[in-house]
Design an enzyme around this catalytic site. Structure first.
Site, PDB file in Angstrom:
ATOM      1  N   TYR A  22       0.847  -1.190   0.000  1.00  0.00           N
ATOM      2  CA  TYR A  22       0.000   0.000   0.000  1.00  0.00           C
ATOM      3  C   TYR A  22       0.884   1.242   0.000  1.00  0.00           C
ATOM      4  CZ  TYR A  22      -3.974  -2.969   0.893  1.00  0.00           C
ATOM      5  OH  TYR A  22      -4.946  -3.927   0.787  1.00  0.00           O
ATOM      6  N   ASN A  45     -13.131  -0.425  -5.203  1.00  0.00           N
ATOM      7  CA  ASN A  45     -12.770  -1.151  -6.420  1.00  0.00           C
ATOM      8  C   ASN A  45     -13.864  -1.178  -7.488  1.00  0.00           C
ATOM      9  OD1 ASN A  45     -11.392  -2.678  -8.209  1.00  0.00           O
ATOM     10  ND2 ASN A  45     -11.434  -4.553  -7.021  1.00  0.00           N
ATOM     11  N   CYS A  53      -6.434  -5.720  -7.706  1.00  0.00           N
ATOM     12  CA  CYS A  53      -6.266  -5.353  -6.307  1.00  0.00           C
ATOM     13  C   CYS A  53      -5.660  -6.489  -5.485  1.00  0.00           C
ATOM     14  CB  CYS A  53      -7.602  -4.909  -5.725  1.00  0.00           C
ATOM     15  SG  CYS A  53      -8.979  -5.931  -6.208  1.00  0.00           S
ATOM     16  N   HIS A  54      -5.690  -7.700  -6.031  1.00  0.00           N
ATOM     17  CA  HIS A  54      -5.121  -8.825  -5.283  1.00  0.00           C
ATOM     18  C   HIS A  54      -3.593  -8.753  -5.276  1.00  0.00           C
ATOM     19  CE1 HIS A  54      -5.533 -10.101  -9.507  1.00  0.00           C
ATOM     20  NE2 HIS A  54      -4.387 -10.717  -9.303  1.00  0.00           N
ATOM     21  N   GLU A  82      -0.135 -16.459 -10.792  1.00  0.00           N
ATOM     22  CA  GLU A  82       0.638 -15.465 -11.537  1.00  0.00           C
ATOM     23  C   GLU A  82       2.136 -15.611 -11.301  1.00  0.00           C
ATOM     24  OE1 GLU A  82      -0.927 -11.695 -10.510  1.00  0.00           O
ATOM     25  OE2 GLU A  82      -2.760 -11.967 -11.662  1.00  0.00           O
TER      26      GLU A  82
END
Length: 103
Positions: A22, A45, A53-54, A82
């Site tokens: 953040y 969101n 956002c993950h 990912e």
DNA sequence: CGAGTGACAGGAC
DNA sequence: TGTCCTGCCACTC
């Protein structure tokens, strides 16, 4: 261009397989003090499918508990798919997967 | 329009 | 090392 727009723009730049904190997002958005705003921005969101956002975690590399788009497990799963490395305690290996922001 | 709240971070004790 | 307190911005009541 509002703060939220900047935050969304930054989050969208996070490459696949990388994560950002953040504070990192807040800094790239223009002000390191916007960490809370970043959290709120991701909370609302408006475009879950467009804003990853993950890929945003707190400074400890831990995912948010109040995650609203599928739960913590979902976020962990998405990141793992990912290529993000998770430690045994469920935290992201920031040393290896933290986005440098140069992209 | 004023006060309270929140997916956080950083420094202090 | 671990926990508490404060600061910041935007949004809702």
């Amino acid at each position: 261009m509002t703060v939220f727009d900047k935050i969304y723009a930054v989050v969208r730049r996070i490459p696949r397989g990388k994560v950002a904190t953040y504070g990192q997002v807040a800094l790239l958005a223009g002000n390191p003090r916007w960490a809370r705003v970043v959290g709120y921005a991701l909370h609302v969101n408006p475009a879950p499918g467009e804003i990853p956002c993950h890929r945003v975690v707190n400074r400890d590399g831990r995912t948010a508990k109040a995650f609203a788009f599928g739960g913590e497990d979902m976020q962990r799963l998405l990141l793992t798919q990912e290529g993000v490395v998770f430690r045994a305690d469920g935290t992201v290996d920031l040393a290896a997967c933290l986005w440098d922001g140069a992209s």
